[in-house]
Write a protein that holds these residues in place. Structure first.
Motif, short mmCIF file in Angstrom:
data_model
loop_
_atom_site.label_atom_id
_atom_site.label_comp_id
_atom_site.label_asym_id
_atom_site.label_seq_id
_atom_site.Cartn_x
_atom_site.Cartn_y
_atom_site.Cartn_z
N UNK A 191 30.56 -0.36 -40.24
CA UNK A 191 31.95 -0.80 -40.39
C UNK A 191 32.39 -0.69 -41.86
N UNK A 192 31.47 -1.02 -42.75
CA UNK A 192 31.73 -0.93 -44.20
C UNK A 192 32.02 0.52 -44.59
N UNK A 193 31.22 1.43 -44.05
CA UNK A 193 31.37 2.85 -44.35
C UNK A 193 32.72 3.37 -43.81
N UNK A 194 33.00 3.08 -42.54
CA UNK A 194 34.24 3.55 -41.92
C UNK A 194 35.48 2.95 -42.57
N UNK A 195 35.33 1.75 -43.12
CA UNK A 195 36.47 1.09 -43.75
C UNK A 195 37.05 1.91 -44.92
N UNK A 196 36.21 2.76 -45.51
CA UNK A 196 36.71 3.61 -46.61
C UNK A 196 37.87 4.48 -46.11
N UNK A 197 37.76 4.95 -44.86
CA UNK A 197 38.82 5.81 -44.31
C UNK A 197 40.08 5.00 -44.01
N UNK A 198 39.87 3.78 -43.54
CA UNK A 198 41.01 2.89 -43.27
C UNK A 198 41.76 2.62 -44.59
N UNK A 199 40.97 2.40 -45.62
CA UNK A 199 41.52 2.16 -46.96
C UNK A 199 42.37 3.37 -47.40
N UNK A 200 41.81 4.58 -47.18
CA UNK A 200 42.55 5.79 -47.56
C UNK A 200 43.83 5.92 -46.73
N UNK A 201 43.72 5.64 -45.43
CA UNK A 201 44.91 5.71 -44.57
C UNK A 201 46.00 4.78 -45.09
N UNK A 202 45.60 3.56 -45.47
CA UNK A 202 46.59 2.59 -45.93
C UNK A 202 47.17 3.00 -47.28
#
Ligand code: AVI
Length: 329
Positions: free
Chosen positions: A221-232
Motif C-alpha cells: 500500500x505504501x508503494x502504490x500510494x506513490x502513484x496516488x500522490x502523483x495523481x493528486x
C-alpha cells in the motif's frame, strides 16, 4: 502546561522545499529512463508517512525495533560522549526513537533544543506539539522541507550540534547521492560537532526480502500510494489496481529494490506537467532502493567526508548499526 506556553517554545521554518523541488524535472527524467524510476520523496505525502509508521510496527520489518533496542541501551552513553548539544534530526517522522535520546539528554542538558526536519508537515506539527508537552523545557524548531534543503539552510549554530539520521534512510540514497549528502553534512557541521547515523547491515537475503513483502500488504500500500500522490499532485491517471508491488534483493548492489510492476498496457498522462508515457505489460517503475551496508566500507566513506567514527553499536545479531561520528578539523 497550556497550549500557549508550549507554542512559545515552538519555532517554525517552512523551507518551501516541496515547491522548489516540484519543478519535477527529476520525476520526468526518471519516468523517461529504462527501467523507469520515481524519486522516493513521492512515497512520503501525509498518507505515505502514516503508512511508513505502520511499516515500522510490522513483525517482518526488523530495522525499526532493532535500532530502537540499540538506542535504548546506548542513549545515555551517547549523551555522555557528546555532552550538551543541539539535536537536529533529518527525516524525523514521528521522532519515536528520538524520545530515547531526548530522555537521555534531558538528564544532563538544561537547555535542550531539538530541530526535527521532515517533508510531511502534518506529522512534523503533531510530533513537535507532543514533544513540547512531554518535555517542559524543550525548545523545538521544526524545519518543514527535504533534508538537502535543511542542511543548506540550517539556522546559525549557537553551540555544539549533533545531526541525527536514523532508520537507515542513508540506504535510500544511491552511492553518488550518498556522497553528495555526506558532503552537505560535512559542511553543515563545525569541527567537533557530531553525526549520529543508523544503518541496516548486509544479512540473510530471506530476512531482508520478507521485511519488504509483509503479509498484511502495508508495504504494498505504501508503494502504490506513490502513484496516488502523483495523481493528486499532477492530475495524473495512474490506475493503482493495474500495478503490483514487487520488492527483491539485488545482490550486486546490495540493495532491496521496490518496484511497481505494470499488469496491463497503459497510457499515463500527468496533466499539470503536460507529460505522457506508455507503459507495457511487465514494465516496472522503481520507487525506492534500500542499500544494506558493510561496516568497514561505510566507515571509510564517512572518513572521506571528515566524519570519524568514535563508536559503533550493533545488536547481538549484527543486523543494524548505530555510528557516532565526529567532524574532524
Ligand atoms: C525510510 N527507509 C529507510 C525505509 C527503508 O527500509 O528503506 C523505507 C521503507 N520502504 C519499504 N519499507 C520501508
Amino acid at each position: 502546561m497550556t497550549v500557549k506556553q508550549e507554542c512559545s517554545r515552538l519555532n517554525w521554518i517552512n523551507l518551501d522545499a516541496l515547491e522548489a523541488v516540484d519543478q519535477a524535472d527529476d520525476l520526468i527524467a526518471g519516468l523517461k529512463q529504462t527501467p523507469k524510476t520515481l524519486p522516493c520523496r513521492y512515497l512520503y505525502d501525509d498518507r505515505g508517512s502514516a503508512l511508513f509508521e505502520k511499516i515500522c510496527d510490522l513483525p517482518e520489518y526488523y530495522p525499526t525495533r532493532t535500532e530502537q533496542a540499540i538506542l535504548e541501551q546506548n542513549a545515555s552513553a551517547i549523551a555522555q560522549m557528546t555532552g550538551s548539544c543541539e539535536l537536529i534530526e533529518l527525516g524525523s517522522g514521528s521522532s519515536r526513537k528520538t524520545h530515547l535520546l531526548l530522555e537521555a539528554y534531558s538528564q544532563t542538558d538544561q537547555s535542550l533544543s531539538y530541530c526535527p526536519v521532515d517533508v510531511s508537515t502534518g506529522l512534523l506539527r503533531t510530533t513537535a506539539l507532543q514533544l513540547l508537552h512531554h518535555y517542559p523545557t524543550l525548545q523545538v524548531c521544526g524545519l518543514a522541507g527535504t533534508y538537502e534543503q535543511a542542511l543548506a539552510q540550517l539556522p546559525p549554530a549557537t553551540r555544539r550540534r549533533m545531526l541525527i539520521f536514523l532508520g537507515s534512510t542513508l540506504g535510500n540514497l544511491n552511492p553518488q547521492d550518498c556522497d553528495r549528502f555526506l558532503t552537505q553534512v560535512q559542511s553543515a557541521l563545525q569541527p567537533g560537532d557530531f553525526f549520529l547515523v543508523g544503518v541496516d547491515l548486509q544479512k540473510d537475503v530471506d530476512l531482508i526480502e520478507t521485511a519488504y513483502n509483509d503479509a498484511q500488504g502495508v508495504t504494498a500500500a505504501f508503494n502504490l500510494n506513490a502513484l496516488k500522490h502523483l495523481n493528486q499532485q499532477f492530475e495524473g491517471n495512474f490506475r493503482l489496481n493495474q500495478f503490483a508491488h514487487w520488492a527483491f534483493y539485488n545482490p550486486v548492489d546490495h540493495q532491496i529494490e521496490m518496484h511497481l510492476f505494470n499488469l496491463r498496457p497503459q497510457f499515463i498522462f500527468l496533466r499539470t506537467l503536460n507529460f505522457a508515457i506508455e507503459l507495457q505489460i511487465g514494465e516496472t517503475i522503481r520507487t525506492e532502493i534500500s542499500r544494506k551496508f558493510y561496516l568497514p566500507t561505510l566507515i571509510s566513506t564517512l572518513e572521506r567526508h571528515d566524519l570519524r567514527s568514535l563508536q559503533v553499536w550493533t545488536d547481538p545479531n549484527r543486523w543494524f548499526a548505530l555510528l557516532l561520528c565526529q567532524r574532524q578539523a
